[in-house]
Enzyme design. Structure first.
Site, PDB file in Angstrom:
ATOM      1  N   CYS A  36       1.551  -5.890  -2.335  1.00  0.00           N
ATOM      2  CA  CYS A  36       0.543  -4.992  -1.759  1.00  0.00           C
ATOM      3  C   CYS A  36      -0.785  -5.728  -1.673  1.00  0.00           C
ATOM      4  O   CYS A  36      -1.177  -6.427  -2.614  1.00  0.00           O
ATOM      5  CB  CYS A  36       0.407  -3.760  -2.651  1.00  0.00           C
ATOM      6  SG  CYS A  36      -0.802  -2.561  -2.053  1.00  0.00           S
TER       7      CYS A  36
ATOM      8  N   HIS B 164       6.059   2.643   1.549  1.00  0.00           N
ATOM      9  CA  HIS B 164       4.965   1.981   0.827  1.00  0.00           C
ATOM     10  C   HIS B 164       3.608   2.413   1.397  1.00  0.00           C
ATOM     11  O   HIS B 164       2.701   2.791   0.642  1.00  0.00           O
ATOM     12  CB  HIS B 164       5.143   0.459   0.921  1.00  0.00           C
ATOM     13  CG  HIS B 164       4.055  -0.325   0.269  1.00  0.00           C
ATOM     14  ND1 HIS B 164       4.264  -1.121  -0.839  1.00  0.00           N
ATOM     15  CD2 HIS B 164       2.728  -0.443   0.573  1.00  0.00           C
ATOM     16  CE1 HIS B 164       3.099  -1.665  -1.193  1.00  0.00           C
ATOM     17  NE2 HIS B 164       2.164  -1.283  -0.348  1.00  0.00           N
ATOM     18  N   GLU B 165       3.488   2.361   2.730  1.00  0.00           N
ATOM     19  CA  GLU B 165       2.191   2.692   3.339  1.00  0.00           C
ATOM     20  C   GLU B 165       1.835   4.159   3.126  1.00  0.00           C
ATOM     21  O   GLU B 165       0.683   4.491   2.818  1.00  0.00           O
ATOM     22  CB  GLU B 165       2.188   2.370   4.839  1.00  0.00           C
ATOM     23  CG  GLU B 165       2.302   0.902   5.180  1.00  0.00           C
ATOM     24  CD  GLU B 165       1.383   0.014   4.381  1.00  0.00           C
ATOM     25  OE1 GLU B 165       0.250   0.435   4.073  1.00  0.00           O
ATOM     26  OE2 GLU B 165       1.797  -1.096   4.037  1.00  0.00           O
TER      27      GLU B 165
ATOM     28  N   HIS C 257       0.289   5.198  -0.102  1.00  0.00           N
ATOM     29  CA  HIS C 257      -1.163   4.983  -0.235  1.00  0.00           C
ATOM     30  C   HIS C 257      -1.951   6.239   0.119  1.00  0.00           C
ATOM     31  O   HIS C 257      -3.048   6.455  -0.406  1.00  0.00           O
ATOM     32  CB  HIS C 257      -1.619   3.846   0.681  1.00  0.00           C
ATOM     33  CG  HIS C 257      -1.365   2.465   0.132  1.00  0.00           C
ATOM     34  ND1 HIS C 257      -1.978   1.994  -0.996  1.00  0.00           N
ATOM     35  CD2 HIS C 257      -0.566   1.460   0.570  1.00  0.00           C
ATOM     36  CE1 HIS C 257      -1.576   0.749  -1.232  1.00  0.00           C
ATOM     37  NE2 HIS C 257      -0.718   0.399  -0.295  1.00  0.00           N
TER      38      HIS C 257
HETATM   39 NI    NI Z   1       0.080  -1.536  -0.270  1.00  0.00          NI
END
Ligand code: NI
Length: 177
Positions: free
Chosen positions: A99, A141-142, A145
């Site tokens: 990341c 993953h995105e 966030h």
């Molecule tokens: Ni990330």
């Protein structure tokens, strides 16, 4: 404009971002330009607005195929706004992630193997895709966030979390997200 990417420990990365309500605005265009510039500058695979300190539900991602890291399949360049994710099977698979907010490190993270995602593009048009494998991993993953979740929070076995050079000496690694 290239923006500073916040690093793990910054409380802004832990906020739940709010939806975009207006499309076609100069503010949204500017945000997307900054995300693209910053991701390109860092050779990233993806970037979420909260990583540059903007608490909106906006992510971008995209990966070109590269024979040096065959597990990272090509992912089309995508702008995804106000995303919704729907796993299509209960099973998860583990793989390494990095990341841009946790630079220089990797961890083994379980993710749903296949899912459908939907959301809006930069013009506000709704779209959806059904994906699996690496593409599905990048999206998860995105979108994490946007809910204040960084991948280390999902690592199950901390023996599989560490610094790139120590885990993979001399190896070319896929881009961070
Ligand atoms: Ni990330």
């Amino acid at each position: 404009m290239i923006r500073e990417v916040l690093r793990m420990g910054d409380p802004r990365l832990l906020q739940v971002a709010r939806p975009v309500e207006r499309f076609g605005t100069p503010e949204l265009a500017g945000l997307l330009a900054d995300l693209r510039d910053t991701m390109a500058h860092l050779n990233g695979a993806g970037l979420a607005a909260p990583q540059i300190g903007v608490s909106l539900r906006v992510v971008i991602f995209g990966v070109k195929a590269n024979p040096r890291y065959p597990r990272a399949e090509a992912v089309p360049d995508t702008v995804l706004i106000n995303p919704e994710l729907e796993p299509l099977a209960a099973d998860k698979e583990e793989d390494w992630e990095g990341c841009l907010s946790v630079p220089g490190m990797r961890g083994m993270v379980p993710r749903f193997r296949t899912l459908r995602y939907s959301g809006r593009d930069e013009r506000g048009e709704r779209f959806e895709r059904t994906v699996e494998g690496f593409h599905a991993r990048v999206v998860q993953h995105e979108c994490d966030h946007l809910d204040g979740i960084l991948y280390p929070m999902r690592v199950r076995d901390f023996r599989q979390f560490g610094f790139n050079e120590a885990l993979f000496p001399g190896e070319a690694l896929p881009p961070e997200e």
